[in-house]
Design an enzyme around this catalytic site. Structure first.
Site, mmCIF file in Angstrom:
data_model
loop_
_atom_site.group_PDB
_atom_site.id
_atom_site.type_symbol
_atom_site.label_atom_id
_atom_site.label_comp_id
_atom_site.label_asym_id
_atom_site.label_seq_id
_atom_site.Cartn_x
_atom_site.Cartn_y
_atom_site.Cartn_z
ATOM 1 N N HIS A 227 81.500 43.925 -29.488
ATOM 2 C CA HIS A 227 82.860 43.900 -30.040
ATOM 3 C C HIS A 227 83.795 44.792 -29.219
ATOM 4 C CE1 HIS A 227 80.698 43.080 -34.071
ATOM 5 N NE2 HIS A 227 81.369 41.984 -33.813
ATOM 6 N N SER B 110 75.906 42.262 -35.018
ATOM 7 C CA SER B 110 75.799 43.313 -36.032
ATOM 8 C C SER B 110 74.513 43.130 -36.842
ATOM 9 C CB SER B 110 77.009 43.278 -36.967
ATOM 10 O OG SER B 110 78.198 43.438 -36.240
ATOM 11 N N LYS C 16 80.580 38.185 -48.473
ATOM 12 C CA LYS C 16 79.664 38.441 -47.361
ATOM 13 C C LYS C 16 78.747 39.638 -47.609
ATOM 14 C CE LYS C 16 80.676 36.443 -42.969
ATOM 15 N NZ LYS C 16 80.821 36.718 -41.530
ATOM 16 N N ARG D 9 79.430 34.115 -27.652
ATOM 17 C CA ARG D 9 78.152 34.514 -27.048
ATOM 18 C C ARG D 9 77.414 33.268 -26.580
ATOM 19 N NH1 ARG D 9 76.948 37.969 -32.228
ATOM 20 N NH2 ARG D 9 78.320 36.293 -32.868
HETATM 21 P P1 ADP Z 1 82.546 37.201 -38.026
HETATM 22 O O1 ADP Z 1 81.952 37.423 -39.377
HETATM 23 O O2 ADP Z 1 83.996 36.844 -38.044
HETATM 24 O O3 ADP Z 1 81.756 36.322 -37.091
HETATM 25 P P2 ADP Z 1 81.692 39.416 -36.379
HETATM 26 O O4 ADP Z 1 82.024 40.843 -36.604
HETATM 27 O O5 ADP Z 1 80.263 39.032 -36.425
HETATM 28 O O6 ADP Z 1 82.565 38.665 -37.437
HETATM 29 O O7 ADP Z 1 82.278 38.937 -35.003
HETATM 30 C C1 ADP Z 1 83.660 38.989 -34.721
HETATM 31 C C2 ADP Z 1 83.942 38.279 -33.409
HETATM 32 O O8 ADP Z 1 83.312 38.987 -32.339
HETATM 33 C C3 ADP Z 1 83.410 36.861 -33.324
HETATM 34 O O9 ADP Z 1 84.326 36.079 -32.568
HETATM 35 C C4 ADP Z 1 82.108 37.011 -32.589
HETATM 36 O O10 ADP Z 1 81.727 35.837 -31.916
HETATM 37 C C5 ADP Z 1 82.467 38.126 -31.614
HETATM 38 N N1 ADP Z 1 81.297 38.854 -31.144
HETATM 39 C C6 ADP Z 1 80.347 39.455 -31.882
HETATM 40 N N2 ADP Z 1 79.395 40.026 -31.116
HETATM 41 C C7 ADP Z 1 79.760 39.781 -29.835
HETATM 42 C C8 ADP Z 1 79.183 40.071 -28.542
HETATM 43 N N3 ADP Z 1 78.023 40.722 -28.442
HETATM 44 N N4 ADP Z 1 79.845 39.638 -27.435
HETATM 45 C C9 ADP Z 1 80.992 38.945 -27.562
HETATM 46 N N5 ADP Z 1 81.588 38.625 -28.732
HETATM 47 C C10 ADP Z 1 80.983 39.038 -29.856
#
Ligand code: ADP
Length: 157
Positions: free
Chosen positions: A16, A127, A40, A89
């Site tokens: 992130h 996460s 969630k 990803r």
């Molecule tokens: P959500 O519940 O909206 O998917 P996340 O916190 O899991 O929330 O992810 C937020 C955004 O960050 C999403 O677009 C996700 O694809 C991106 N993201 C999460 N981890 C990574 C990573 N390791 N590399 C690139 N983008 C990421």
């Protein structure tokens, strides 16, 4: 351009943070928006997730933080944003992200979704993986900053 980067950030990982740093270079102002969605059942409260993000991104000037619930498009509109940033990803992210982007386009055609591809070293990182590894006592120090690791270990203990 004002851009919104929405997510659960439960908790924020280096993946992130990488997307935040890169999109802050493209946008005039980046709003990192923490989704406050009780369905969630997040590990951290929205306030805790915001505090961790703020602490981690202290060095970036053109960044703001907010929590939101409800429609992302409404949040974006109310904050004058013209773009939504999402990280991609693996192929597995694509279908859901594409569906969201197309839906948001129907809701407001003026707001663009911009996809930023993950940096290779974070392609596996999520996460949920971080929480799972930490729960079983594995080291997550290559996945999240120290300050966030400390809070995570306190939380799951
Ligand atoms: P959500 O519940 O909206 O998917 P996340 O916190 O899991 O929330 O992810 C937020 C955004 O960050 C999403 O677009 C996700 O694809 C991106 N993201 C999460 N981890 C990574 C990573 N390791 N590399 C690139 N983008 C990421």
């Amino acid at each position: 351009m004002i851009a919104v980067y929405p997510g659960s950030f439960d908790p924020a990982t280096y993946g992130h943070i990488d997307i935040i740093e890169r999109s802050a270079k493209i946008a005039d102002k980046l709003i990192v928006a923490v989704l406050n969605n009780s369905a969630k059942q997040p590990l951290f409260s929205a306030q805790e997730r915001l505090d961790m993000l703020k602490e981690t991104c202290k060095g970036i000037d053109n960044i703001e933080f907010a929590a939101f619930s409800g429609l992302l498009i409404d949040f974006a509109k109310n904050n004058g944003a013209s773009a939504v940033i999402r990280g991609l990803r693996a192929v597995s992210d694509f279908e859901y992200e594409f569906q969201m982007a197309l839906t948001n386009k129907i809701l407001d055609e003026k707001i663009e979704t911009l996809f930023i591809s993950t940096s290779a070293q974070y392609a596996y990182l999520s996460s949920s993986i971080v929480k799972e590894v930490a729960r079983f006592g594995g080291s997550v120090s290559s996945m999240i900053p120290d300050a966030i690791e400390k809070r995570l270990l306190q939380k799951i203990r």
